[in-house]
Enzyme design. Structure first.
Site, short mmCIF file in Angstrom:
data_model
loop_
_atom_site.label_atom_id
_atom_site.label_comp_id
_atom_site.label_asym_id
_atom_site.label_seq_id
_atom_site.Cartn_x
_atom_site.Cartn_y
_atom_site.Cartn_z
CE LYS A 42 4.13 1.70 17.19
NZ LYS A 42 3.76 2.39 15.94
CG ASN A 80 8.70 -4.77 6.11
OD1 ASN A 80 7.87 -4.99 5.23
ND2 ASN A 80 8.40 -4.14 7.24
CE1 TYR A 144 5.91 3.49 -0.41
CE2 TYR A 144 4.40 3.44 -2.27
CZ TYR A 144 4.98 2.81 -1.18
OH TYR A 144 4.63 1.52 -0.88
CE LYS A 148 8.50 1.21 -0.70
NZ LYS A 148 9.09 0.16 0.16
#
Length: 254
Positions: A42, A80, A144, A148
């Site tokens: 990818k 990212n 998460y 974050k």
């Protein structure tokens, strides 16, 4: 906005989604782009598309290789890569550890590797893809949400510590974005994120608008600003509202 022509840019987690959109946008502005992803195929595909350089592998340790690929200088680093780990306090320890490592420590390690050169040169730009969950929270996703929050806190710390020395920091905090990560959020994502989801290119556009204005906080969903203000001003009212959303989600799971 300062020109990005011939600037060295690194985007982690850029094999698809937001990362690929960022890589395309930076390349369109004339930057030399390193495309990183754990999936080498990818990374190579996006690098071929944008005329960049694929540097596959763990985002935590790629700064030296990326710097070499760019001829010795990284001007912009987009942290990212991320994990959308769901679950509660009962999520396995390895899930918590992986979320912490990718969503927070990869940013810390990158900054540690980049800052000596940036401080010596008096400039550098660190872009952290966080999430609205880093400002608010996300039902059904404790690892998460917590990590974050940590990513946002680290971006804040970088900005307040080094801005007088020429270091620019941006924290991107979107809600739902139409990516594989959104698709993996299941019914919680369907309830909270999907109705207002945007495209990855919209996130890239919001970043470039924010860079032009020298904004730290980048909100591709502008309504998040009001949610964030409400959370700070009336936390119990905000938590009650979020709990109602939690109960609504639990009803859909029965």
């Amino acid at each position: 906005m300062e020109t990005l022509q011939d600037k060295g840019v690194v985007v982690t987690g850029a094999g698809g989604g937001i990362g690929a959109a960022l890589a395309r946008r930076f390349a369109a502005e004339g930057a030399r782009v390193v495309v990183n992803d754990l999936d080498g195929a990818k990374a190579a595909a996006v690098a071929d598309e944008v005329g960049g350089i694929a540097v596959p592998g763990d985002a935590s340790v790629i700064v030296p290789e990326a710097r070499e690929a760019l001829g010795g200088t990284v001007d912009v680093y987009c942290a990212n890569a991320g994990l959308g780990s769901g679950g509660s306090e009962a999520a396995p320890e390895e899930v918590w550890a992986a979320a912490w490592d990718v969503n927070v420590m990869a940013h810390v390690r990158a900054a540690h590797a980049l800052l000596p050169d940036w401080l010596e040169r008096g400039g550098g730009r660190f872009v952290s893809t966080v999430s609205a969950a880093g400002l608010l929270t996300m039902i059904g996703a404790a690892p998460y949400s917590v990590t974050k929050h940590g990513a946002y806190a680290f971006a804040e710390w970088l900005s307040l510590t080094y801005r007088h020395r020429g270091i620019k920091v941006h924290a991107i905090c979107p809600q739902g974005v139409r990516t594989d990560m959104l698709a993996a959020t299941g019914t919680a994502g369907d309830l909270v994120l999907t109705p207002t989801a945007i495209e990855p290119d919209d996130v890239a556009e919001a970043l470039f608008t924010g860079i032009a204005r020298d904004d730290f906080l980048i909100l591709p969903h502008p309504e998040v600003a009001a949610y964030y203000q409400a959370r700070a001003a009336t936390p119990d009212k905000w938590l009650t509202g979020m709990n109602h959303l939690q109960q609504k989600w639990e009803e859909t799971e029965r």
